[in-house]
Design an enzyme around this catalytic site. Sequence first.
Site, PDB file in Angstrom:
ATOM      1  N   SER A 118      -8.698   7.051   6.450  1.00 11.87           N
ATOM      2  CA  SER A 118      -9.062   6.991   5.029  1.00 11.87           C
ATOM      3  C   SER A 118      -8.903   8.344   4.365  1.00 11.87           C
ATOM      4  O   SER A 118      -8.867   8.429   3.144  1.00 11.87           O
ATOM      5  CB  SER A 118     -10.525   6.570   4.876  1.00 11.87           C
ATOM      6  OG  SER A 118     -10.725   5.321   5.440  1.00 11.87           O
ATOM      7  N   HIS A 139      -2.967   2.421   5.308  1.00 11.81           N
ATOM      8  CA  HIS A 139      -4.421   2.410   5.157  1.00 11.81           C
ATOM      9  C   HIS A 139      -4.927   1.028   4.778  1.00 11.81           C
ATOM     10  O   HIS A 139      -4.767   0.590   3.637  1.00 11.81           O
ATOM     11  CB  HIS A 139      -4.818   3.450   4.087  1.00 11.81           C
ATOM     12  CG  HIS A 139      -6.287   3.555   3.863  1.00 11.81           C
ATOM     13  ND1 HIS A 139      -6.857   3.698   2.612  1.00 11.81           N
ATOM     14  CD2 HIS A 139      -7.325   3.527   4.732  1.00 11.81           C
ATOM     15  CE1 HIS A 139      -8.167   3.763   2.730  1.00 11.81           C
ATOM     16  NE2 HIS A 139      -8.476   3.650   4.005  1.00 11.81           N
ATOM     17  N   GLU A 151      -2.709   0.730   1.562  1.00 10.44           N
ATOM     18  CA  GLU A 151      -2.078   1.889   0.907  1.00 10.44           C
ATOM     19  C   GLU A 151      -1.075   2.528   1.865  1.00 10.44           C
ATOM     20  O   GLU A 151      -1.395   2.717   3.050  1.00 10.44           O
ATOM     21  CB  GLU A 151      -3.152   2.892   0.486  1.00 10.44           C
ATOM     22  CG  GLU A 151      -4.023   2.344  -0.638  1.00 10.44           C
ATOM     23  CD  GLU A 151      -5.199   3.238  -1.012  1.00 10.44           C
ATOM     24  OE1 GLU A 151      -5.603   3.216  -2.170  1.00 10.44           O
ATOM     25  OE2 GLU A 151      -5.724   3.951  -0.122  1.00 10.44           O
ATOM     26  N   ASN A 187     -10.043   4.413  -3.069  1.00 11.35           N
ATOM     27  CA  ASN A 187     -11.305   5.116  -2.822  1.00 11.35           C
ATOM     28  C   ASN A 187     -11.575   6.205  -3.857  1.00 11.35           C
ATOM     29  O   ASN A 187     -12.734   6.536  -4.135  1.00 11.35           O
ATOM     30  CB  ASN A 187     -11.328   5.713  -1.406  1.00 11.35           C
ATOM     31  CG  ASN A 187     -11.592   4.636  -0.369  1.00 11.35           C
ATOM     32  OD1 ASN A 187     -12.126   3.575  -0.686  1.00 11.35           O
ATOM     33  ND2 ASN A 187     -11.210   4.895   0.867  1.00 11.35           N
TER      34      ASN A 187
END
Length: 283
Positions: A118, A139, A151, A187
């Site tokens: 992450s 991701h 991602e 995020n």
Amino acid sequence: MERMLVVGAGTMGAQIAMVCALAGHDTTVTDLTDDALARAESSLRSRLDRDVAKGRRTRDDVDDAFARLTFTTDLVGTASTADLVIEAAVEKLDVKREVFARLDKLAPPHAILTTNSSAIMSSQLADATGRPDRVANMHFFNPALVMRCVEVLGTDEATVEAVVDLARRLGKEPVVLHKEIPGFVANRILGAASDEAIFLLEQGVASVEDIDAACRTALGYPMGPFELMDLTGIDIGYHAKLARHAVTGDPRDLPSRTVTELVERGDLGRKTGKGFYSYEDER
Ligand SMILES: NC(=O)c1ccc[n+]([C@@H]2O[C@H](COP(=O)([O-])OP(=O)(O)OC[C@H]3O[C@@H](n4cnc5c(N)ncnc54)[C@H](O)[C@@H]3O)[C@@H](O)[C@H]2O)c1
């Protein structure tokens, strides 16, 4: 791209491996111990049994997927036949660099090596290998069996294309980053909403409950930012911010006063019974 290898059978790795197996790929998942692999297999079996019971998947699809999935601690024996590796080991740069250096020696030259990290960007791992152009971020989001976003980030166009194509074949919706940035896209946006919620709270504009309510009732969020921070663990966001600040040096990336105080008090959210809300009654 036929044969997948997933390194690390924890929360993410186990489900990512099952996503690959359900999509028809021969998939191996490795971890350091047989115990970790047994836990992964048992949690996958109960999750998929539930899916079958609820009519979300057929028993045949699940049985076929388990037949394509191998659990082993033998990285050496399996990496040599992998077309694509998804590393989902612990979030520690030195561990990941060591894993990538090993994979580079073991995997065939055409294999693409990706990380599910992450926070760690592929450029921080690429130079641990002799194939930096075939290293990328892939991701997934938690729970990987359910969340559709993946991602993708890498420096080589052909590698990014291959990973995007694979993500689509896994039934996911790839989001491509054209440049590196800590936190990637989803995020960062989530973090910006949390930061603004904390800013409003610290300014005395509204209560925790009302800020969460506004996000649910006006913006359609399934849960408010404070509820979500309590659920994921306030320390997780705190450490993610410190890690981001270590890369950027940007003071805006430091954890807020409120979050720092909660972490120092050990009020980390649901898991400790108290965070922005109290869960003592539930306990
Ligand atoms: N948990 C999440 O919500 C989430 C979401 C997206 C991405 N990620 C990323 O996924 C990765 C894994 O996170 P997680 O939550 O699954 O962690 P986890 O702690 O649940 O699992 C990590 C697993 O890796 C194993 N491991 C450690 N070193 C290893 C090695 N050298 N070789 C093989 N296996 C090794 C551990 O035994 C453990 O089973 C991290 O990079 C994290 O940033 C996590």
